[in-house]
Design an enzyme around this catalytic site. Structure first.
Site, PDB file in Angstrom:
ATOM      1  N   HIS A 100      41.131  43.197  42.264  1.00  0.00           N
ATOM      2  CA  HIS A 100      42.474  43.192  43.119  1.00  0.00           C
ATOM      3  C   HIS A 100      43.655  42.828  42.099  1.00  0.00           C
ATOM      4  CE1 HIS A 100      43.116  38.881  42.642  1.00  0.00           C
ATOM      5  NE2 HIS A 100      41.863  38.477  42.978  1.00  0.00           N
ATOM      6  N   ARG A 149      44.403  39.851  49.488  1.00  0.00           N
ATOM      7  CA  ARG A 149      44.768  40.536  48.086  1.00  0.00           C
ATOM      8  C   ARG A 149      43.830  41.681  47.845  1.00  0.00           C
ATOM      9  NH1 ARG A 149      42.803  35.394  47.405  1.00  0.00           N
ATOM     10  NH2 ARG A 149      41.108  34.942  45.705  1.00  0.00           N
ATOM     11  N   GLU A 203      35.974  36.168  46.225  1.00  0.00           N
ATOM     12  CA  GLU A 203      35.996  35.223  45.116  1.00  0.00           C
ATOM     13  C   GLU A 203      34.960  33.965  45.320  1.00  0.00           C
ATOM     14  OE1 GLU A 203      35.839  34.928  41.982  1.00  0.00           O
ATOM     15  OE2 GLU A 203      37.913  35.427  41.361  1.00  0.00           O
ATOM     16  N   HIS A 273      37.040  40.668  43.563  1.00  0.00           N
ATOM     17  CA  HIS A 273      37.418  39.701  42.716  1.00  0.00           C
ATOM     18  C   HIS A 273      36.715  39.732  41.413  1.00  0.00           C
ATOM     19  CE1 HIS A 273      39.475  38.265  46.484  1.00  0.00           C
ATOM     20  NE2 HIS A 273      38.580  38.962  46.943  1.00  0.00           N
TER      21      HIS A 273
END
Length: 344
Positions: A100, A149, A203, A273
């Site tokens: 991202h 995100r 993440e 991520h």
């Protein structure tokens, strides 16, 4: 009759010559993309891996990728009435990985982990640039993490794609959600790309570090301790996940959910991520635990793999449609791009 025979012979000669040029050019390019320019496993960012290449042995894109009408073959992409094609054949599939763009907490130098923070303005720009880099590569299905995100990055990137298909998030959290989000037009369905969100691609969870300033944390606990929490493979931060724990869930999801799509010839985009993607790259490239902790991924820089005969072939970072050359594309992907050009 003699003239016809001569013409036929000439066409055959041209076909053979075109194939030789094509194969030699791709062979030379393969040496550059797969051997001479591996993606980094250290402090140098991945974003410049193929950025300086402009031609392969002086051949232009048109020289390397002859039209289908030259030899009666489609170079791996089917022709349609409008000159565009949906995707390369099932024997080859594209896998695009994108970390991202910069988030608002990246901008503030805070540990983010699984806190759901949107992109900064720079992150929005990075997502749009990522989209321009992959605008010629077919995408049939999108996987993102459950965090905004990563979802913003995928959605913004797809606004730049030349096929102009609309990414639509699949909601299967309940029967009602599935029913209420149903598309009833088959024609409209053909112009959409399904987006699947999965927490397994999140993440890694940074535990009690989440929300803390990275510099202040290093001042408090010492650089060495923070480096252990951030860069060791199997030591988690307080009440958080280690990279090994993140890899366990991310790779399991990839192998069970994404690989079957690739094996079926579907072209896949994953927006996720740094740590979940490092885990997947570790799996794809058979990296050691030491190699993966040294791997750096830049925000908003797409990485392309091609899946052929069950093998993942790393191609590097697509550089965008405005520069002539082969770059990270295979022959089938280049044929797809050329057909998009003809459809304009």
């Amino acid at each position: 009759m003699a003239a016809t025979s001569c013409l036929t012979s000439g066409i055959r000669t041209l076909t053979v010559t075109s194939r030789i040029v094509q194969e030699q050019g791709l062979s030379e390019y393969a040496k550059v993309s797969n051997l001479s320019v591996p993606f980094n496993r250290g402090s140098v960012n991945i974003s410049h891996s193929l950025g300086a290449v402009s031609n392969t042995k002086g051949y232009t894109r048109k020289q390397l990728f002859v039209r289908a009408s030259t030899n009666g073959h489609s170079n791996g992409a089917s022709s349609e009435a409008n000159g565009a094609t949906a995707s390369p054949p099932s024997t080859e599939a594209a896998l695009i990985l994108i970390r991202h763009g910069e988030s608002l907490w990246n901008q503030k130098n805070l540990f983010t982990g699984c806190v759901d923070v949107p992109l900064s303005q720079r992150g929005v720009d990075e997502a749009l640039e990522a989209g321009r880099r992959i605008c010629d590569i077919p995408v049939d299905i999108i996987y993102t993490s459950a965090l905004i995100r990563a979802q913003m990055t995928a959605m913004l990137a797809m606004t730049q794609h030349r096929k102009k298909k609309v990414p639509t998030v699949l909601h299967n959290e309940s029967d009602r959600a599935t029913e209420w989000s149903t598309i009833f037009s088959e024609e409209t369905k053909e112009e959409t790309i399904p987006v699947i969100t999965a927490w397994e691609l999140n993440e890694r969870m940074y535990g009690e570090l989440q929300g803390l300033n990275k510099k202040e944390t290093a001042d408090k606990y010492g650089d060495d301790q923070v480096k252990v929490w951030r860069r060791s493979y199997d030591i988690p931060p307080p009440n958080g996940e280690s990279l090994a724990m993140c890899a366990e869930r991310a790779v399991k999801y990839f192998s069970e959910q994404v690989e079957p799509q690739l094996a079926a010839g579907k072209n896949v985009l994953i927006s996720a991520h740094g740590n979940s993607l490092r885990s997947i790259i570790m799996y794809l490239d058979k990296l050691t635990s030491q190699e993966v902790i040294e791997l750096e991924l830049s925000t908003g820089i797409p990485m392309l793999y091609v899946v052929k005969k069950g093998k993942f072939l790393r191609r590097g970072s697509p550089t965008g449609p405005s520069v002539q050359g082969v770059y990270a594309l295979t022959r089938s992907l280049a044929a797809y791009r050329d057909q998009l050009d003809r459809a304009v």
